[in-house]
Enzyme design. Structure first.
Site, PDB file in Angstrom:
ATOM      1  CG  ASP A 142     -18.391  29.346  70.912  1.00 54.71           C
ATOM      2  OD1 ASP A 142     -17.168  29.256  70.657  1.00 54.71           O
ATOM      3  OD2 ASP A 142     -19.265  29.175  70.059  1.00 54.71           O
ATOM      4  CB  ALA A 187     -27.024  32.465  60.215  1.00 51.51           C
ATOM      5  N   GLY A 212     -26.386  26.905  61.322  1.00 47.82           N
ATOM      6  CA  GLY A 212     -25.250  26.346  62.038  1.00 47.82           C
ATOM      7  C   GLY A 212     -25.431  24.868  62.264  1.00 47.82           C
ATOM      8  CB  ALA A 272     -30.450  26.138  65.820  1.00 46.34           C
ATOM      9  CB  THR A 273     -31.875  27.066  60.599  1.00 46.41           C
ATOM     10  OG1 THR A 273     -31.181  25.908  60.120  1.00 46.41           O
ATOM     11  CG2 THR A 273     -31.953  28.102  59.479  1.00 46.41           C
ATOM     12  CB  VAL A 274     -30.843  32.196  63.060  1.00 46.92           C
ATOM     13  CG1 VAL A 274     -31.461  33.513  63.515  1.00 46.92           C
ATOM     14  CG2 VAL A 274     -30.175  31.500  64.223  1.00 46.92           C
TER      15      VAL A 274
END
Length: 696
Positions: A144, A25, A27, A30-32
């Site tokens: 969140d 994923a 965002g 960051a990237t996962v």
């Protein structure tokens, strides 16, 4: 699982340890990635901060926030929270590694299957509250909570992801910068209007999420985020039965309690909310728990994202899809602060520029409240009274006065009646109010009930675990101290059951430290640490013992220290060359190094002494390692040449060339030239360097 083939990080080895397999994923922060921890041979989720965020003047703040996420999340150990394993920097890459959860998220599940059955929705929300309770006990707020951050694993577990927005409650409440992070569809009214945030803000988001799971839609929708924000601040959340009429009153009361507009009307934290939820579940009949609402018609809402916001189905939440609402401090250099209706216009304009996703960034200067701009009502004018007809002298001019007097008296009588009715209604009738006695929190249940009885207020009690309030004492009241309440109202007392206890699981000694930690966390222990010890007999990472007794019932926050093997201790090999074998063995013994003896002949090293060693002196080794010692057997054996009847000079040369020493015995002291006998028979083997005597 889909992956992005053009991602330059896929296939790389991060920090010499994490092999990046695919992207999960992406965002805003960051990237996962799905990665393999080559040291522990397990799959992890690798979260890598976008490199461009570290550039510029604010880069240090982004890096600090990213690292703060790891420290805050690592403090939390609960089976319902995505665990954070590690954090580090590899060149310009800031990363952290998290538990990899194989499954989907709640947003995708809602999109694909529609509303949940009542029982399933309450079960999932209960597990979310149970996970949040671990954070709230440590004074941490998620900030969140939303369906994207609730993960549904393939094995049925529910996990809360992305504590990147969490920070200590004391830090949040004392913050003066006005920065708010969250998602507009789930933000508490207090967070939007004032920037205030505490554990009750998470409870509000859970209530909104429960409404959505039961009805298939969010309570507040709109074409722009400002419309949704206005509704959160100015409107109460509608009861779910307005959307799904067959939902019982207990569900309406639960949702309205969790998502009450005023924070003081909500449960004060996740543990208290969980008590409410479990009580409702116990009251509902099985046919209601198993019933599911029909999927509603699609509603266009800026606030609701789609399950395709990321590159692939997210098994680690919608990472860093953060709304930023800045309250206070922003001014227009030319015209000064934007206030009142101008603030609303400014807010609307900022929101409209970000209408392509579920996240927003806007500014409310100087904490202007979200409220519709109001105008001045038009003035109402009346026509002048018609003049008295002066041409009718016989008309009674006192009649208007009498009419005026009658009107005044009538008005006074009506006002008196209204005032008397209001006095009776609010003073003695059904509308009368009183105040909740103060100081109930901290008193015993018996004392609190006696004081409420004296105040003619009804009361009921619920139990909840608490780490600091002793068992039997009141933790909180609903309504709170001094708040207004109808004279026939009910005060709910939350009573402490003391610190929650759990039984220490067995079979931890001899298990891996990861399995032991997981076992303790799944039971509920929250203060597990490790103490490493060098050990020859157990591999690195094996639990050698623990500070508590297995099978004992202990408070959940009892410190549990695991003694963990670090494997054999590193040592430096000592010098044993030229020593005798006994001396060499004695030198190796303190370092637990095992000698392995290899014998061989040597013409230079005396018999019984070490010719050489491997590893050599000063080399690194581990306790228990072997050291090979070559030990001298002395001079080698050689075959004696046959020199009989050979001239003495020639015999001497032959024997000396073979490595022997030569002595000569002459016949009669001087006569003779040929060898008549030799002390060692020809063909026998004698040590090199031995002396052979020749008789002439």
């Amino acid at each position: 699982m889909a992956s992005t083939l053009t991602d330059s990080l896929v296939g790389r080895l991060v920090d010499g340890r994490y092999k990046v397999d695919s992207r999960i994923a992406r965002g805003g922060m960051a990237t996962v990635y799905l990665a393999t921890d080559r040291r522990l041979d397990r799959q992890v989720a690798l979260k890598v901060m976008h490199a461009h965020l570290a550039d510029g003047a604010s880069g240090a703040d982004f890096v600090s926030r990213f690292r703060r996420e790891a420290r805050a999340a690592a403090r939390l150990t609960h089976p319902g929270l995505v665990a954070v394993f590690d954090q580090g920097v590899d060149g310009e890459t800031s990363y952290l590694t998290m538990e990899y959860v194989d499954g989907t998220n709640l947003r995708r599940r809602l999109h694909e299957d529609g509303p949940f059955a009542v029982g399933e929705a309450l079960q999932v929300v209960g597990e979310v509250l149970d996970a949040l309770a671990a954070a709230h006990r440590q004074n941490l707020v998620h900030r969140d909570i939303k369906p994207e951050n609730v993960l549904l694993s393939t094995d049925g577990r529910v996990k809360v992801a992305d504590f990147g927005l969490a920070r200590a409650v004391t830090e949040v409440t004392s913050t003066t910068t006005g920065t708010i992070l969250g998602t507009v569809a789930y933000l508490g009214p207090e967070l939007i209007s004032t920037g205030a945030c505490d554990t009750r803000t998470d409870v509000y988001a859970v209530g909104i999420m429960l409404f959505e799971m039961l009805t298939g839609r969010q309570p507040f929708v709109g074409e722009t985020p400002i419309q949704v924000a206005f509704q959160h601040v100015n409107d109460d959340v509608p009861v779910p039965s307005t959307v799904v009429p067959w939902l019982p009153a207990e569900i309406d009361e639960l949702v309205c309690a969790l998502a009450a507009r005023a924070p003081e009307d909500r449960p004060h934290d996740a543990p208290a909310a969980l008590v409410h939820l479990r009580r409702v579940m116990a009251l509902l009949p099985p046919d209601v728990l198993g019933r599911r609402a029909d999927a509603p018609p699609p509603v266009v809402s800026f606030a609701q994202g789609t399950p395709d916001d990321t590159d692939a189905p997210s098994s680690v939440g919608e990472i860093d899809k953060i709304d930023e609402i800045r309250v206070g401090g922003d001014t227009d250099e030319a015209d000064g602060p934007v206030r009142g209706a101008g603030a609303t216009d400014h807010l609307t304009q900022a929101l409209d520029t970000r209408a392509s996703g579920s996240t927003i960034a806007f500014t409310l200067p100087d904490r202007d409240r979200l409220a519709p701009a109001t105008g001045t009502a038009p003035a109402v004018s009346t026509s002048p009274t018609a003049p008295v007809d002066a041409d009718r002298p016989g008309r009674d001019r006192r009649r208007p006065r009498r009419r005026t007097l009658v009107s005044v008296v009538s008005i006074l009588l009506i006002l008196g009646a209204l005032g008397g009715g209001a006095f009776w209604w609010f003073g003695y009738g059904p509308g009368s109010f009183t105040s909740v006695p103060t100081g109930l929190a901290g008193s015993t249940l018996e004392d609190a009930e006696a004081r409420l009885d004296a105040a003619a207020l009804l009361h009921e009690s619920v139990e909840a675990f608490h780490d600091t309030v002793p068992a039997g004492e009141v933790i909180s009241t609903d309504p709170g101290d001094g708040e207004r309440i109808p004279k026939d109202g009910t005060v709910e007392l939350t009573v402490s059951s003391g610190i929650e206890h759990f039984v220490v699981p067995g079979g931890l000694v001899g298990a891996s430290v990861g399995d032991a930690r997981a076992s303790l966390s799944s039971v509920g222990f929250t203060a597990v640490t490790e103490s490493g010890e060098w050990n020859l007999d157990h591999p690195e990472g094996t639990v050698l013992g623990l500070s508590v007794v297995e099978g004992e019932s202990l408070p959940h926050n009892t410190p549990v220290v695991l003694a963990v093997s670090k494997g054999p201790e590193p040592v430096v090999v000592p010098q044993v060359q030229s020593l005798t074998l006994d001396e060499a063995t004695e030198q190796l013994e303190p370092w637990t190094l095992a000698p392995v003896v290899v014998e061989e002949y040597s013409e230079t090293v005396p018999e019984g002494k070490v010719i050489s060693q491997a590893p050599e002196q000063g080399s690194a080794a581990l306790r228990g390692d072997e050291v090979t010692l070559k030990v001298s057997l002395g001079m080698p054996f050689v075959e004696v040449p046959d020199v009989l009847f050979t001239p003495v000079a020639e015999a001497r040369t032959i024997l000396e060339d073979a490595g022997f020493k030569v002595e000569v015995n002459y016949f009669m002291g001087f006569l003779g030239n040929e060898v008549r006998s030799q002390s060692e028979a020809p063909g026998t083997e004698v040590r090199k360097g031995s002396t052979i005597t020749l008789d002439l």
